[in-house]
Design an enzyme around this catalytic site. Structure first.
Site, mmCIF file in Angstrom:
data_model
loop_
_atom_site.group_PDB
_atom_site.id
_atom_site.type_symbol
_atom_site.label_atom_id
_atom_site.label_comp_id
_atom_site.label_asym_id
_atom_site.label_seq_id
_atom_site.Cartn_x
_atom_site.Cartn_y
_atom_site.Cartn_z
ATOM 1 N N LYS A 13 0.924 -66.982 85.127
ATOM 2 C CA LYS A 13 1.384 -67.286 86.495
ATOM 3 C C LYS A 13 0.309 -66.923 87.526
ATOM 4 C CE LYS A 13 5.063 -64.665 86.135
ATOM 5 N NZ LYS A 13 4.799 -64.160 84.758
ATOM 6 N N ARG A 86 13.138 -62.263 89.715
ATOM 7 C CA ARG A 86 13.109 -61.860 88.306
ATOM 8 C C ARG A 86 14.504 -61.515 87.791
ATOM 9 N NH1 ARG A 86 7.439 -59.876 87.758
ATOM 10 N NH2 ARG A 86 7.051 -59.122 85.652
ATOM 11 N N ARG A 125 -5.970 -58.810 78.526
ATOM 12 C CA ARG A 125 -6.088 -58.970 79.990
ATOM 13 C C ARG A 125 -6.870 -57.791 80.598
ATOM 14 N NH1 ARG A 125 -0.948 -60.422 83.530
ATOM 15 N NH2 ARG A 125 -0.009 -58.646 82.447
ATOM 16 N N ARG A 158 -4.528 -52.866 82.550
ATOM 17 C CA ARG A 158 -3.336 -52.323 83.198
ATOM 18 C C ARG A 158 -2.612 -51.410 82.222
ATOM 19 N NH1 ARG A 158 -0.201 -57.458 85.713
ATOM 20 N NH2 ARG A 158 1.532 -56.180 85.011
ATOM 21 N N ARG A 169 8.489 -54.969 78.161
ATOM 22 C CA ARG A 169 8.480 -55.978 79.236
ATOM 23 C C ARG A 169 9.030 -57.302 78.716
ATOM 24 N NH1 ARG A 169 2.587 -55.891 81.331
ATOM 25 N NH2 ARG A 169 3.379 -57.254 82.963
#
Ligand code: ADP
Ligand code: AMP
Length: 215
Positions: A13, A86, A125, A158, A169
């Site tokens: 996203k 969300r 990431r 992160r 998550r």
């Protein structure tokens, strides 16, 4: 242009919002980025959000709703909502705020991808804590390993992209967020599915075709 991007964490996203923003000029409003900025600044909201974010849970609805409705109000010309809504409660609150302001969302995009692909994406990431640019160690590497192309800062992983938190998550996504797609369909909104398991360029192309058609 006012767009909502739905999809699990790691679907791409943020990566696509950057490209959509460059092409159409709308502001990129990422609830996760805003929360990370609040944490960095040491605000009360940042402190309250911390324990939820670190465990892979959702920050309570009312905190997020106030934060995001506030951010939207500062972007009357258009925005790309990334990571919000969300939950169905957040979706309802957004609809109420938009109706009160006489505004409407132009398109809802749903980036679809399997959990197995997401885990590989999130473990690779890396992001720049200064400018927020997002890379991937193999899919989207920076020019110099570990260094941001834009500002030369060191890239970092992160804390919530560590495998044990990623698992939570994804559970949170399936338990609380996936239902947002059904909510929009129930209230009669068209949700545009995008196959996000393609190259970054191919996903952008599919999105641009849909957004160009709105004009
Ligand atoms: P989200 O904002 O949905 O959490 P990101 O845009 O941060 O997802 O992307 C997650 C990771 O996957 C990043 O490391 C990014 O570089 C990488 N990525 C994004 N889109 C693709 C894609 N289409 N193919 C391969 N890797 C991708
Ligand atoms: P993201 O950067 O979108 O992956 O979000 C990182 C974390 O911020 C999430 O795991 C949640 O803890 C929190 N968060 C971001 N957006 C929301 C939201 N709309 N509602 C609740 N929590 C959120």
């Amino acid at each position: 242009m006012k767009i909502i991007l739905l999809g699990p964490p790691g679907a791409g996203k943020g990566t696509q919002c950057k490209r959509i923003s460059e092409r159409y000029g709308a502001a990129h409003l990422s609830s996760g980025d805003i929360l990370r900025a609040e944490r960095k600044a040491g605000t009360q909201l940042g402190k309250e959000a911390q324990r939820y974010m670190d465990s892979g849970a959702l920050v309570p609805d009312q905190l997020i709703i106030d934060m995001m409705i506030g951010a939207i109000k500062k972007c009357p010309k258009g925005y790309l909502l990334d990571g919000f809504p969300r939950t169905v409660v957040q979706g309802e609150a957004l609809d109420k705020a938009l109706a009160a302001a006489g505004e409407k969302i132009d398109a809802i995009l749903n980036l679809q991808i399997d959990d197995s692909v997401i885990i590989a994406r999130m473990s690779g990431r890396r992001s720049c804590s200064k400018c927020g640019a997002v890379y991937h160690v193999s899919n989207q590497p920076p020019k110099v390993a570990g260094i941001c192309d834009s500002d030369g800062e060191m890239l970092s992983q992160r804390p919530d992209d560590k495998p044990e938190v990623v698992e939570n998550r994804l559970k949170t996504y399936h338990a609380q967020t996936a239902a947002v797609v059904g909510y929009y369909q129930k209230v009669g909104r068209k949700v545009i599915d995008i196959d996000a398991d393609k190259s970054v360029d191919a996903v952008s192309k599919a999105i641009f075709v849909k957004l160009d058609a709105l004009k």
